[in-house]
Design a protein around this motif. Sequence first.
Motif, short mmCIF file in Angstrom:
data_model
loop_
_atom_site.label_atom_id
_atom_site.label_comp_id
_atom_site.label_asym_id
_atom_site.label_seq_id
_atom_site.Cartn_x
_atom_site.Cartn_y
_atom_site.Cartn_z
N ARG A 95 -71.34 1.52 13.41
CA ARG A 95 -71.57 2.97 13.46
C ARG A 95 -72.66 3.39 12.49
O ARG A 95 -73.32 4.41 12.69
CB ARG A 95 -70.29 3.73 13.17
N ARG A 96 -72.87 2.59 11.46
CA ARG A 96 -73.89 2.91 10.46
C ARG A 96 -75.19 2.13 10.68
O ARG A 96 -76.08 2.14 9.85
CB ARG A 96 -73.34 2.65 9.06
N GLY A 97 -75.28 1.45 11.82
CA GLY A 97 -76.51 0.77 12.19
C GLY A 97 -76.69 -0.61 11.59
O GLY A 97 -77.80 -1.14 11.58
N VAL A 98 -75.61 -1.21 11.12
CA VAL A 98 -75.67 -2.55 10.53
C VAL A 98 -74.78 -3.47 11.37
O VAL A 98 -73.59 -3.23 11.50
CB VAL A 98 -75.18 -2.56 9.06
N LEU A 99 -75.40 -4.52 11.91
CA LEU A 99 -74.63 -5.45 12.73
C LEU A 99 -74.26 -6.69 11.94
O LEU A 99 -75.11 -7.33 11.33
CB LEU A 99 -75.42 -5.84 13.98
N VAL A 100 -72.99 -6.99 11.95
CA VAL A 100 -72.41 -8.21 11.39
C VAL A 100 -71.54 -8.79 12.48
O VAL A 100 -71.34 -8.16 13.52
CB VAL A 100 -71.59 -7.91 10.11
N VAL A 101 -71.00 -9.97 12.28
CA VAL A 101 -70.13 -10.57 13.29
C VAL A 101 -68.78 -10.85 12.65
O VAL A 101 -68.70 -11.59 11.66
CB VAL A 101 -70.74 -11.87 13.85
N PRO A 102 -67.70 -10.26 13.20
CA PRO A 102 -66.37 -10.54 12.66
C PRO A 102 -65.96 -11.98 12.96
O PRO A 102 -66.31 -12.55 13.99
CB PRO A 102 -65.47 -9.53 13.36
N GLY A 103 -65.20 -12.54 12.04
CA GLY A 103 -64.84 -13.95 12.12
C GLY A 103 -63.99 -14.34 13.31
O GLY A 103 -64.02 -15.51 13.71
N HIS A 104 -63.25 -13.40 13.91
CA HIS A 104 -62.34 -13.81 14.99
C HIS A 104 -63.06 -14.43 16.18
O HIS A 104 -62.48 -15.18 16.94
CB HIS A 104 -61.44 -12.64 15.42
N TYR A 105 -64.35 -14.15 16.34
CA TYR A 105 -65.10 -14.77 17.44
C TYR A 105 -65.27 -16.28 17.25
O TYR A 105 -65.61 -16.99 18.19
CB TYR A 105 -66.48 -14.13 17.59
N PHE A 106 -65.06 -16.77 16.06
CA PHE A 106 -65.26 -18.18 15.76
C PHE A 106 -63.94 -18.94 15.65
O PHE A 106 -63.95 -20.13 15.34
CB PHE A 106 -66.07 -18.32 14.46
N PHE A 107 -62.83 -18.26 15.87
CA PHE A 107 -61.51 -18.89 15.83
C PHE A 107 -60.89 -18.79 17.22
O PHE A 107 -60.55 -17.70 17.67
CB PHE A 107 -60.60 -18.18 14.81
#
Length: 123
Positions: free
Chosen positions: A68-80
């Motif tokens: 929502r603030r324009g910063v993209l990160v990737v949450p870890g659950h996609y890798f588990f």
Amino acid sequence: RSEILSLSREVIRPFYEARSRQALAWADEFLGDSGGWTVHESEGALFLWFRFPGLGIRAGELYERMKRRGVLVVPGHYFFYGGQEGHPHAHECLRVTCSQSPETVRDGFRILAEEVRRAGDRG
């Protein structure tokens, strides 16, 4: 083939090692006093893995706030996957890139620190 390996060792890896060190310095600058975070030891890659145990929200929610603030990160659950979804790191970790411009990465860490503090205040 030897030219590619040489380029990787002499140019690409040092470039990303420097970016990674700088990103870690900004993480310490902005997150340093928020407590409760760790980062996986970097070997000079494009990404850093941050863990926020006991934050009070899952990494997926932190991702949504960052987005929502324009910063993209990737949450870890996609890798588990494959039965590992219940592992605590799946919901406590974020993958953060340090390959964007230095200004973008620095601003991203500032925003991340604000959201981590906000989550901690409510948590």
